[in-house]
Design an enzyme around this catalytic site. Structure first.
Site, PDB file in Angstrom:
ATOM      1  N   GLY A 238       0.759  -1.241   0.000  1.00  0.00           N
ATOM      2  CA  GLY A 238       0.000   0.000   0.000  1.00  0.00           C
ATOM      3  C   GLY A 238       0.790   1.294   0.000  1.00  0.00           C
ATOM      4  N   ASN A 239       2.123   1.229   0.026  1.00  0.00           N
ATOM      5  CA  ASN A 239       2.901   2.478   0.016  1.00  0.00           C
ATOM      6  C   ASN A 239       2.632   3.297  -1.236  1.00  0.00           C
ATOM      7  OD1 ASN A 239       4.078   2.039   2.489  1.00  0.00           O
ATOM      8  ND2 ASN A 239       5.969   1.194   1.678  1.00  0.00           N
ATOM      9  N   ASP A 258      -5.582  -6.881  -4.938  1.00  0.00           N
ATOM     10  CA  ASP A 258      -4.589  -7.858  -4.508  1.00  0.00           C
ATOM     11  C   ASP A 258      -5.319  -9.174  -4.249  1.00  0.00           C
ATOM     12  OD1 ASP A 258      -1.503  -7.627  -3.629  1.00  0.00           O
ATOM     13  OD2 ASP A 258      -2.482  -9.198  -2.465  1.00  0.00           O
ATOM     14  N   CYS A 357      10.887  -4.198  -9.461  1.00  0.00           N
ATOM     15  CA  CYS A 357      12.133  -4.087  -8.679  1.00  0.00           C
ATOM     16  C   CYS A 357      13.101  -5.163  -9.166  1.00  0.00           C
ATOM     17  CB  CYS A 357      11.869  -4.200  -7.189  1.00  0.00           C
ATOM     18  SG  CYS A 357      11.052  -5.724  -6.701  1.00  0.00           S
TER      19      CYS A 357
END
Length: 465
Positions: A238-239, A258, A357
């Site tokens: 959630g960032n 999600d 990432c």
């Protein structure tokens, strides 16, 4: 069992690149934080050994319903830890395979000519060299406060504010109780590596978000205007969702998806703490979302940060085999192409950010190229943020429009970002952001990216010591 499930969830979050170990452990809401942190850290330390044991014992083939990360946690505690003191049905399952796993462990020791379990570990597994270089980044949550007030708070706590950084080298030189305003992102403060704010009042009250700089790029570059309808396709923890809400100023609608119930529950708690409103969480695979559903008819922006190899994460214990297998990379890339193509099928979509990432070209430039070829001229790759120092690999003409990040060059986790915009008939007027890529989408006032924020003495829920 709660301990093992929580540890597996943290490992899954690391693999997806949701955050660092500490952040994911603290956000897990597991009551015994130190116990969970120790189990996750040790499981990661033994990860190369555990992967060999799981493969040799064929545990995942025999137990198809056993999630891989949970299997690692169980086998670690069974063979190297405390011997499965808890665990319910998963404990019984792991013990059924104990003899085979112990035989495989003995075979591995003979093969490597060692007698102790610790001797199976490579010397390099003590710590990640990249982790010691990456500063502590603190994103100011503008839904609750402003940069000036947070700077004042830290100054009252004894920190020395050095102003806005002029270069990455200034960030690299930070030490002690000194901090800077980031040179690229105007609501990001930078502290020396290993600075820990998990117990800070600002963090526990949601006034600051502990988020790596590279992880802040997707929402920053998506830059939806206040009032927009936005999808966060793979949202937990959630960032990035909270960052989107801050950019939207809580005006508009965020649809966040999600597949995991527990991660969504944690995310709901985190977003509530951050003061986020106007969001809908759905336990649903984004690939099953119907782009023609009237609910999403006004969705103009999508943030897509799908599951990836996580090879850019530097604060996890390094693995003996850093690179995933070619088969796993191809499987991940296939999923990523599928989900990116699906995201581009939303009829009102004007702008999308794709990020991972991962360091691997297969998950990054190759995915973008394949989907752009599939979509023809409907979407174009935006040359976002030209002043960003690291660009995409030369995998195809225009790939330099993509962004990359790394511990060595940008003092962040390894990251990849591509910005796509609808092109041609029916497209919205081109945004000034991709053309200049220097504007700050959070403010929508033509502010240059990296410029110092204007002095705004907003006193939103000011936190006192």
């Amino acid at each position: 069992m709660a301990l093992y499930s929580a540890a597996a969830a943290v490992l899954e979050g690391l693999e997806r690149g949701d955050g660092g170990i500490k952040t994911l452990v603290y956000n897990s809401r597991f009551p015994h934080v130190r116990q969970l942190y120790a189990l996750v850290s040790e499981t990661l330390r033994y990860s190369p050994v555990l992967e060999k044991l799981l493969a040799g014992a064929a545990l995942l083939r025999a137990e198809k319903k056993l999630p891989p990360q949970l299997a690692k946690v169980l086998v670690y505690d069974l063979l190297f830890g405390k011997g499965l003191k808890c665990g319910g049905r998963w404990k019984a399952l792991a013990r059924r395979h104990r003899a085979r796993l112990e035989a495989e462990l003995a075979r591995l020791k003979v093969q490597q000519k060692v007698s102790r379990n610790e001797d199976l570990l490579a010397p390099a597994q003590a710590a990640s060299p990249g982790a010691s270089q990456v500063p502590r980044y603190v994103r100011v949550n503008t839904l609750k406060t402003c940069v000036d007030d947070v700077i004042d708070f830290f100054k009252r706590q004894g920190y020395s504010y050095l102003g806005k950084a002029a270069s990455v080298e200034e960030l690299r030189a930070l030490s002690g109780k000194k901090f800077l305003l980031d040179l690229h992102l105007p609501e990001l403060l930078v502290f020396p590596p290993q600075t820990d704010f998990h117990d800070s009042l600002l963090y526990t009250s949601g006034h600051i978000i502990l988020q790596d700089k590279a992880s802040c790029l997707p929402a920053f570059l998506l830059g939806p205007a206040a009032g927009s309808h936005v999808i966060d396709a793979c949202a937990a923890p959630g960032n990035k969702t909270s960052h989107l809400a801050a950019i939207l100023k809580n005006k508009g609608q965020i649809f966040a998806f999600d597949v995991d119930t527990k991660r969504l529950a944690t995310m709901n708690t985190m977003l509530t703490r951050a003061g986020v409103t106007g969001f809908q969480l759905a336990q649903q695979d984004f690939l099953t979302v119907d782009p023609r559903d009237p609910k999403y008819s006004k969705v103009t922006h999508i943030l897509l940060d799908p599951s990836c190899s996580g090879s850019g994460m530097v604060n996890r214990v390094p693995r003996e085999e850093a690179a995933p297998s070619a088969e796993r990379l191809q499987a991940l890339a296939g999923f990523q192409r599928k989900v990116l193509s699906h995201a581009l099928s939303f009829p009102a979509l004007r702008r999308l950010v794709y990020s991972t990432c991962s360091l691997h070209r297969e998950e990054n430039e190759d995915v973008v190229r394949a989907v752009l070829q599939e979509r023809g001229s409907a979407f174009r790759l935006v040359n976002a943020f030209p002043s960003w120092p690291c660009r995409g690999l030369a995998a195809f003409p225009g790939a330099e429009s993509c962004l990359r990040a790394s511990p060595a060059d940008t003092l962040t986790h390894g990251f990849f970002v591509a910005v796509l915009e609808r092109h041609g008939e029916g497209a919205a007027a081109p945004s000034s952001l991709p053309a200049a890529a220097e504007e700050n989408p959070q403010h929508g006032e033509g502010t240059k990216a990296g410029a110092a924020p204007k002095k705004k003495r907003r006193k939103k829920q000011r936190v006192k010591e």
